[in-house]
Design an enzyme around this catalytic site. Sequence first.
Site, PDB file in Angstrom:
ATOM      1  N   GLU A  22      24.997  38.906 -42.452  1.00  0.00           N
ATOM      2  CA  GLU A  22      23.480  39.502 -42.673  1.00  0.00           C
ATOM      3  C   GLU A  22      23.506  40.939 -43.346  1.00  0.00           C
ATOM      4  O   GLU A  22      22.679  40.961 -43.877  1.00  0.00           O
ATOM      5  CB  GLU A  22      23.108  39.575 -40.856  1.00  0.00           C
ATOM      6  CG  GLU A  22      22.377  38.296 -40.434  1.00  0.00           C
ATOM      7  CD  GLU A  22      23.615  37.402 -39.969  1.00  0.00           C
ATOM      8  OE1 GLU A  22      24.891  37.612 -40.286  1.00  0.00           O
ATOM      9  OE2 GLU A  22      23.369  36.587 -39.117  1.00  0.00           O
ATOM     10  N   GLU A  46      25.585  32.164 -34.960  1.00  0.00           N
ATOM     11  CA  GLU A  46      25.035  32.564 -33.996  1.00  0.00           C
ATOM     12  C   GLU A  46      24.626  31.442 -32.662  1.00  0.00           C
ATOM     13  O   GLU A  46      24.806  31.560 -31.779  1.00  0.00           O
ATOM     14  CB  GLU A  46      23.707  33.331 -34.146  1.00  0.00           C
ATOM     15  CG  GLU A  46      24.396  34.774 -34.800  1.00  0.00           C
ATOM     16  CD  GLU A  46      23.265  35.784 -35.320  1.00  0.00           C
ATOM     17  OE1 GLU A  46      22.619  35.320 -36.231  1.00  0.00           O
ATOM     18  OE2 GLU A  46      23.013  36.779 -34.613  1.00  0.00           O
TER      19      GLU A  46
HETATM   20  C1  LIG Z   1      13.171  40.961 -44.055  1.00  0.00           C
HETATM   21  C2  LIG Z   1      12.473  40.599 -42.847  1.00  0.00           C
HETATM   22  C3  LIG Z   1      12.537  41.559 -41.946  1.00  0.00           C
HETATM   23  C4  LIG Z   1      12.635  41.232 -40.757  1.00  0.00           C
HETATM   24  C5  LIG Z   1      13.964  40.882 -40.082  1.00  0.00           C
HETATM   25  C6  LIG Z   1      13.922  40.905 -38.454  1.00  0.00           C
HETATM   26  C7  LIG Z   1      15.326  40.305 -38.196  1.00  0.00           C
HETATM   27  C8  LIG Z   1      15.004  39.172 -37.230  1.00  0.00           C
HETATM   28  C9  LIG Z   1      15.846  38.101 -37.726  1.00  0.00           C
HETATM   29  C10 LIG Z   1      15.767  36.888 -37.024  1.00  0.00           C
HETATM   30  C11 LIG Z   1      16.745  35.779 -37.511  1.00  0.00           C
HETATM   31  C12 LIG Z   1      17.896  36.414 -37.714  1.00  0.00           C
HETATM   32  C13 LIG Z   1      19.159  35.063 -37.796  1.00  0.00           C
HETATM   33  C14 LIG Z   1      20.330  35.773 -38.394  1.00  0.00           C
HETATM   34  O1  LIG Z   1      21.000  36.771 -37.938  1.00  0.00           O
HETATM   35  C15 LIG Z   1      20.054  35.951 -39.778  1.00  0.00           C
HETATM   36  C16 LIG Z   1      20.506  35.197 -40.900  1.00  0.00           C
HETATM   37  O2  LIG Z   1      21.018  33.955 -40.543  1.00  0.00           O
HETATM   38  S1  LIG Z   1      20.451  35.834 -42.552  1.00  0.00           S
HETATM   39  C17 LIG Z   1      21.206  34.300 -43.225  1.00  0.00           C
HETATM   40  C18 LIG Z   1      22.780  34.351 -43.015  1.00  0.00           C
HETATM   41  N1  LIG Z   1      23.414  33.683 -43.952  1.00  0.00           N
HETATM   42  C19 LIG Z   1      23.832  33.947 -45.439  1.00  0.00           C
HETATM   43  O3  LIG Z   1      23.725  34.902 -45.629  1.00  0.00           O
HETATM   44  C20 LIG Z   1      24.402  32.528 -46.175  1.00  0.00           C
HETATM   45  C21 LIG Z   1      24.126  32.746 -47.650  1.00  0.00           C
HETATM   46  N2  LIG Z   1      24.416  31.653 -48.146  1.00  0.00           N
HETATM   47  C22 LIG Z   1      25.606  31.570 -48.856  1.00  0.00           C
HETATM   48  O4  LIG Z   1      26.486  32.389 -48.504  1.00  0.00           O
HETATM   49  C23 LIG Z   1      26.133  30.389 -49.674  1.00  0.00           C
HETATM   50  O5  LIG Z   1      24.793  29.921 -49.927  1.00  0.00           O
HETATM   51  C24 LIG Z   1      26.654  29.509 -48.838  1.00  0.00           C
HETATM   52  C25 LIG Z   1      25.814  28.954 -47.606  1.00  0.00           C
HETATM   53  C26 LIG Z   1      28.055  29.994 -48.280  1.00  0.00           C
HETATM   54  C27 LIG Z   1      26.876  28.260 -49.632  1.00  0.00           C
HETATM   55  O6  LIG Z   1      27.373  28.424 -50.755  1.00  0.00           O
HETATM   56  P1  LIG Z   1      27.343  27.309 -52.004  1.00  0.00           P
HETATM   57  O7  LIG Z   1      28.042  26.010 -51.654  1.00  0.00           O
HETATM   58  O8  LIG Z   1      27.861  28.044 -53.027  1.00  0.00           O
HETATM   59  O9  LIG Z   1      25.811  27.120 -52.345  1.00  0.00           O
HETATM   60  P2  LIG Z   1      24.988  28.095 -53.060  1.00  0.00           P
HETATM   61  O10 LIG Z   1      24.921  29.677 -52.637  1.00  0.00           O
HETATM   62  O11 LIG Z   1      24.527  27.791 -54.347  1.00  0.00           O
HETATM   63  O12 LIG Z   1      23.596  27.699 -51.954  1.00  0.00           O
HETATM   64  C28 LIG Z   1      23.025  26.398 -52.182  1.00  0.00           C
HETATM   65  C29 LIG Z   1      21.458  26.541 -52.004  1.00  0.00           C
HETATM   66  O13 LIG Z   1      21.313  26.763 -50.510  1.00  0.00           O
HETATM   67  C30 LIG Z   1      20.544  27.905 -50.789  1.00  0.00           C
HETATM   68  N3  LIG Z   1      20.576  28.762 -49.446  1.00  0.00           N
HETATM   69  C31 LIG Z   1      21.976  28.954 -49.193  1.00  0.00           C
HETATM   70  N4  LIG Z   1      21.917  29.607 -47.988  1.00  0.00           N
HETATM   71  C32 LIG Z   1      20.626  29.781 -47.490  1.00  0.00           C
HETATM   72  C33 LIG Z   1      20.011  30.293 -46.589  1.00  0.00           C
HETATM   73  N5  LIG Z   1      20.787  31.046 -45.639  1.00  0.00           N
HETATM   74  N6  LIG Z   1      18.857  30.185 -46.489  1.00  0.00           N
HETATM   75  C34 LIG Z   1      18.007  29.705 -47.638  1.00  0.00           C
HETATM   76  N7  LIG Z   1      18.578  29.010 -48.704  1.00  0.00           N
HETATM   77  C35 LIG Z   1      20.049  29.056 -48.544  1.00  0.00           C
HETATM   78  C36 LIG Z   1      20.922  28.683 -51.871  1.00  0.00           C
HETATM   79  O14 LIG Z   1      19.740  29.540 -52.270  1.00  0.00           O
HETATM   80  C37 LIG Z   1      20.839  27.356 -53.096  1.00  0.00           C
HETATM   81  O15 LIG Z   1      19.617  26.911 -53.281  1.00  0.00           O
HETATM   82  P3  LIG Z   1      19.099  26.381 -54.624  1.00  0.00           P
HETATM   83  O16 LIG Z   1      19.466  27.507 -55.522  1.00  0.00           O
HETATM   84  O17 LIG Z   1      19.935  25.077 -54.624  1.00  0.00           O
HETATM   85  O18 LIG Z   1      17.867  26.133 -54.503  1.00  0.00           O
END
Ligand SMILES: CCCCCCCCCCCCC[C@H](O)CC(=O)SCCNC(=O)CCNC(=O)[C@H](O)C(C)(C)COP(=O)(O)OP(=O)(O)OC[C@H]1O[C@@H](n2cnc3c(N)ncnc32)[C@H](O)[C@@H]1OP(=O)(O)O
Length: 660
Positions: free
Chosen positions: A136, A116
Amino acid sequence: MAKKIGVTMEVGNDGVAVITISNPPVNSLASQIISGLKEKFQDANQRSDVKAIVLTGNGGRFSGGFDINVFQQVHKTGDISLMPEVSVDLVCNLMEDSRKPLVAAVEGLALGGGLELAMACHARVAAPKAQLGLPELTLGIIPGFGGTQRLPRLVGLEKGANMILLSKSISSEEGRKLGLIDELVPPGDLLTTSRKWALDIALLSDTAKALVHVFFAQRATSKVPKVTDVGLKPRPMKKVAVIGGGLMGSGIATALLLSNIRVVLKEINSEYLLKGIKSVEANLKGLVSRGKLTQDKASKAFSLLKGVLDYSEFKDVDMVIEAVIENIQLKQKIFKEIEEVCPPNCILASNTSTIDLNVIGEKTNSKDRIVGAHFFSPAHLMTLLEIVRTENTSAQVILDLMALGKAIKKVPVVVGNCIGFAVNRTFFPYSQAAHMLVNLGVDLFRVDSVITSFGLPLGPFQYISPSCLVVLMLGDLAGHGIGIAVKDIYAKAYGDRMFSSPLTELLLKSGRNGKINGRGYYIYEKGSKPKPDSSVLSVVEESRKLTNIMPGGKPISVSDKEIVEMILFPVVNEACRVLDEGVVIRASDLDVASVLGMSFPSYRGGLLFWADTVGPKYIYERLKRLSETYGGFFKPSRYLEERATKGMLLSEPKSSRSRL
Ligand SMILES: CCCCCCCCCCCCC[C@H](O)CC(=O)SCCNC(=O)CCNC(=O)[C@H](O)C(C)(C)COP(=O)(O)OP(=O)(O)OC[C@H]1O[C@@H](n2cnc3c(N)ncnc32)[C@H](O)[C@@H]1OP(=O)(O)O
């Protein structure tokens, strides 16, 4: 080692601020990242040394999206205030409404809020195989940084909805195809390309500068000192005689008729006259078939044409434009005759592209009325009109011809009288250099390909300088016999810096006269693109044997950049001589003439504008080294050497006024 979390900004010498998100391992958008982004974007927009902005992620990943931990905290505490206010003030106000262009440099992944943020930028450059998506819904929320609006606008409603509702990611390759990614580059080029994009969008790009230059340069051509600034008024040109109904004469006649000017077309016999009239008719028909002219207007234009075999219709013409073959004696005879039969104020113009106008008018007493009206073929389509003045041509005659040029939708450029005038003189090294490269063992089709990649519409071996009689070794389009006809005239004038190649003569001898008879360096078949004729390589080999200039008998190895330099730097060099001799009033006139007369890419600003961006010093040094290896053809001109050593641009006006 503690992981480095934060947002940094570095401003380069190019004025581009690179803002980098660091929050390993996925550069998730934690609260401090979001506040860091706000701070940097505000800073970048306020700093006067920042022209444009690039947003990227550290560690080979753009961003995995909003920090999901925050959601978890909100779930645990119910404290919604933990959610930072992001959408409006960050994504809309600071990014999308940024006063400075903002380009996302995406590598690895851009997911959720990460994508985004990238979509809030004005453009996106990505490395291959990056993962792009809005997952999301897998977290039970909808994209909250505006992705629901921006993604469908970029990739289309169906694809956008599909990606959001199914949380389906795509690769940056697919993103490029869909329009989500603007350019795909190797990771090593990501930042450089993103910076260029950012500057281009800021309209600080070389392209924008070049095109703005051409805009003003074209308007400057209508300012001719002591002609347009002395209170003279142009006289109306209601009836014009054209002598010679060949390719040029019929084209010129067509251009005049299209502007409702009565034309008397004179030929030496009825067969040629009929041919000339038919050519005019064909030109008009061609415009109708291409939707450029209505049939009514074509018929009206054609009705203004009168074919004659004598001078009986010349007694009330306002101007005569001679367009016969490049034969000095014939032209001198014609000018003597028209001086006798035309009104005393009639303008006596020649369309010659090669012969000295003083020579043409030698047998007349009307030196003040003699002027060059050098059209470029096809004369009814090409917009450049070189108005060639001698030291005797009157200001009134020049003004009249300038006004006529504008009336028939040409761009008149007033130039001085020398062999080849401005464009043809400047570009005669163009084909010669190409021939030299081929005789040095470089593949001729590669030469054409490199030059067309540089921006000319056709390469030197397929190309023809539009005036049909221009450069010595012409391309296929004009027919190679013509090129030889003018070779001696140029050799006499510029022999000290010419390269003589037997290739053209050998080509003719092998029955190849270019597009005229369907075969030149290329094969020309109706309705299909010209195809390289590999059988011509035997002729090339014969030429190489005769010239025997390959070092040690072996083909030279040159890069594409060197091919461009070896062909265009001698052209720039000759342009410097044209400037030095005052053949043009100002350098930008030559830019306009190069664009309109030789199709030099306007997005490079024209020949000299481009040369100044390359740098006179660099051009001078390259030519110096080339002349040490290949001889006088590359010898830097005095003007170029002077400008290079003084650190001046080629386009800077000379202290002394031009001779025009
Ligand atoms: C509930 C509240 C109600 C209020 C809601 C109001 C809505 C207002 C919204 C405001 C903002 C919204 C913005 C946006 O629209 C919303 C989002 O962006 S939501 C997040 C979207 N992203 C994802 O879903 C991605 C999730 N992650 C993955 O798919 C994978 O991790 C990856 C990025 C493809 C990487 O994969 P891998 O290489 O296999 O690694 P891992 O999966 O093992 O992850 C490594 C490590 O990173 C941590 N991690 C991954 N993504 C996130 C993240 N987005 N935020 C925080 N941490 C993340 C993961 O947990 C691992 O951590 P570790 O285990 O190493 O500690």
